[in-house]
Design an enzyme around this catalytic site. Structure first.
Site, short mmCIF file in Angstrom:
data_model
loop_
_atom_site.label_atom_id
_atom_site.label_comp_id
_atom_site.label_asym_id
_atom_site.label_seq_id
_atom_site.Cartn_x
_atom_site.Cartn_y
_atom_site.Cartn_z
N SER A 68 0.80 -1.24 0.00
CA SER A 68 0.00 0.00 0.00
C SER A 68 0.82 1.28 0.00
O SER A 68 0.25 2.36 -0.17
CB SER A 68 -0.94 0.02 1.21
OG SER A 68 -2.04 -0.79 0.94
N LYS A 71 0.42 3.49 -2.88
CA LYS A 71 -0.76 4.35 -3.01
C LYS A 71 -0.43 5.84 -2.89
O LYS A 71 -1.16 6.68 -3.39
CB LYS A 71 -1.81 3.95 -1.97
CG LYS A 71 -2.33 2.52 -2.18
CD LYS A 71 -3.20 2.03 -1.03
CE LYS A 71 -3.64 0.59 -1.24
NZ LYS A 71 -4.40 0.05 -0.10
N TYR A 195 -3.81 -2.42 -10.22
CA TYR A 195 -3.70 -2.24 -8.76
C TYR A 195 -2.82 -3.34 -8.14
O TYR A 195 -1.88 -3.05 -7.39
CB TYR A 195 -5.10 -2.25 -8.14
CG TYR A 195 -5.10 -2.29 -6.64
CD1 TYR A 195 -4.85 -1.15 -5.89
CD2 TYR A 195 -5.33 -3.49 -5.95
CE1 TYR A 195 -4.83 -1.19 -4.50
CE2 TYR A 195 -5.32 -3.55 -4.57
CZ TYR A 195 -5.06 -2.39 -3.85
OH TYR A 195 -5.03 -2.44 -2.47
N TYR A 247 -4.65 3.30 8.08
CA TYR A 247 -5.98 2.70 8.24
C TYR A 247 -6.58 3.08 9.59
O TYR A 247 -6.47 4.22 10.02
CB TYR A 247 -5.91 1.17 8.06
CG TYR A 247 -5.18 0.77 6.82
CD1 TYR A 247 -5.67 1.16 5.58
CD2 TYR A 247 -4.01 0.05 6.87
CE1 TYR A 247 -5.00 0.81 4.42
CE2 TYR A 247 -3.34 -0.30 5.72
CZ TYR A 247 -3.83 0.09 4.51
OH TYR A 247 -3.17 -0.24 3.37
N VAL A 265 1.18 -3.78 3.82
CA VAL A 265 1.14 -5.08 4.50
C VAL A 265 2.39 -5.93 4.26
O VAL A 265 2.54 -6.99 4.85
CB VAL A 265 -0.12 -5.91 4.17
CG1 VAL A 265 -1.36 -5.30 4.77
CG2 VAL A 265 -0.28 -6.12 2.68
N1 GLU Z 1 -2.33 -5.22 -1.98
C1 GLU Z 1 -2.81 -5.17 -0.64
C2 GLU Z 1 -4.29 -5.40 -0.61
O1 GLU Z 1 -4.96 -4.87 -1.42
C3 GLU Z 1 -2.46 -3.85 -0.03
C4 GLU Z 1 -2.89 -3.71 1.40
C5 GLU Z 1 -1.87 -2.99 2.26
O2 GLU Z 1 -0.69 -2.95 1.96
O3 GLU Z 1 -2.26 -2.44 3.30
O4 GLU Z 1 -4.81 -6.11 0.19
#
Ligand code: GLU
Length: 313
Positions: A68, A71, A195, A247, A265
């Site tokens: 993430s 992003k 994505y 988050y 993650v």
């Molecule tokens: N590719 C992961 C997902 O969509 C990213 C989530 C993350 O890194 O927090 O679940």
């Protein structure tokens, strides 16, 4: 050696040593099977200060899945492409919900709360994809990453991308849900393909800290370096990182660390001390919100020792 922070190198090395010895390491993510292969004992930390000095500790050169953290860069690209029209597709408020929550999306008629929860990032990716083939959009994202990190060797880990493509049922659900509300403009499977692949970009702490520099220097890669975005945009991206970058653990991160940051993650965190430093940390074990357990503790220790919290020493 850093003039402004003469002890930076020793502080970074000390923290890397302290973190290596800690028994509490959190849980490595397994819902993307390929991520489960990460070494739970790994720990890396890199700080690049305002003068470009690099202080590194631990596994600072080992590439890991940035997930993430990508992003931040897709948000930057999408804002560059369509500016404020992006906010028709995604909000910019903290979610207070888990990263892959679908409940909020139903209540808010398919408009994700912010660009950093999964649904929001999928909506952002969809805007980058518009007018392109998925391969072109992905190439644009990767090239942007290589440019800001000043490193053409950065690549996508295809095994991680394929692993998530096979098992990413929640993200597939989120994308289809948004499609039903006409929030996505492109076929959901095209958007998801891009994505999953940008989440699978692999970078080391050093490369990631390099990539974050434009958020330290008001949109420039260095104090007098070339401009990536306007100062106002860099400031706003930092604001979204502070409010939404972890988050439902974003409040806790602001409380303990006090810097804009974005976690993934894969166990990485990119944190920005505006005007002072770009910081990347990596430890694959996660806490219950999906944020790197030791990564957060290391950043808390660093900001405390250097007095770098944006809220004061
Ligand atoms: N590719 C992961 C997902 O969509 C990213 C989530 C993350 O890194 O927090 O679940």
């Amino acid at each position: 050696m850093s003039d402004a922070f003469p002890h930076l190198e020793s502080v970074v090395k000390e923290i890397a040593d302290e973190m290596r010895q800690r028994p509490d390491r959190g849980e490595v993510a397994t819902y993307i099977p390929e991520l489960a292969r990460a070494d739970a004992k790994a720990f890396g930390l890199v700080v690049i200060d305002a003068d470009g000095n690099v202080a590194a500790g631990g596994d600072s050169e080992v590439p890991f899945s940035i997930q993430s953290i990508s992003k931040v860069f897709t948000l930057t690209l999408a804002l560059g492409k369509i500016g404020d029209r992006l906010w028709r597709h995604v909000g910019r408020e903290p979610s207070g919900s888990p990263f892959n929550s679908i409940v909020q999306l139903e209540n808010e008629r398919g408009i994700p709360r912010n660009p950093f929860i999964n649904a929001g990032a999928i909506a952002v990716t969809d805007q980058i994809l518009s007018g392109h083939q998925p391969r072109e959009a992905l190439g644009e994202i990767l090239r942007f990453m290589q440019f800001v990190a000043d490193d053409p060797s950065i690549t996508i880990d295809e095994a991680v991308a394929a692993s998530e493509q096979r098992t990413g049922f929640r993200n597939i659900a989120l994308a289809n849900y948004m499609k039903a509300f006409c929030v996505l403009d492109n076929p959901a499977d095209y958007t998801l393909g891009v994505y999953f692949h940008h989440c699978a970009i692999a970078m080391s702490c050093r490369q990631l800290a390099m990539a974050g520099r434009f958020l330290v220097h008001q949109g420039r890669v260095a104090k007098n370096g070339s401009s990536v975005v306007q100062a106002e945009r860099a400031r706003r991206i930092n604001a979204i990182m502070l409010m939404c970058g972890h988050y439902d653990g974003s409040g806790e991160f602001a409380y303990r660390v006090g810097l804009p940051g974005k976690s993934g993650v894969g166990g990485g965190i990119l944190a920005i001390a505006p005007g002072k430093a770009s910081i990347a940390v990596w430890s694959p074990g996660l806490d219950h919100s999906g944020n790197s357990h030791l990564g957060r503790i290391a950043l808390e220790t660093l900001t405390k020792r250097l007095g770098w919290s944006i809220f004061g020493a």
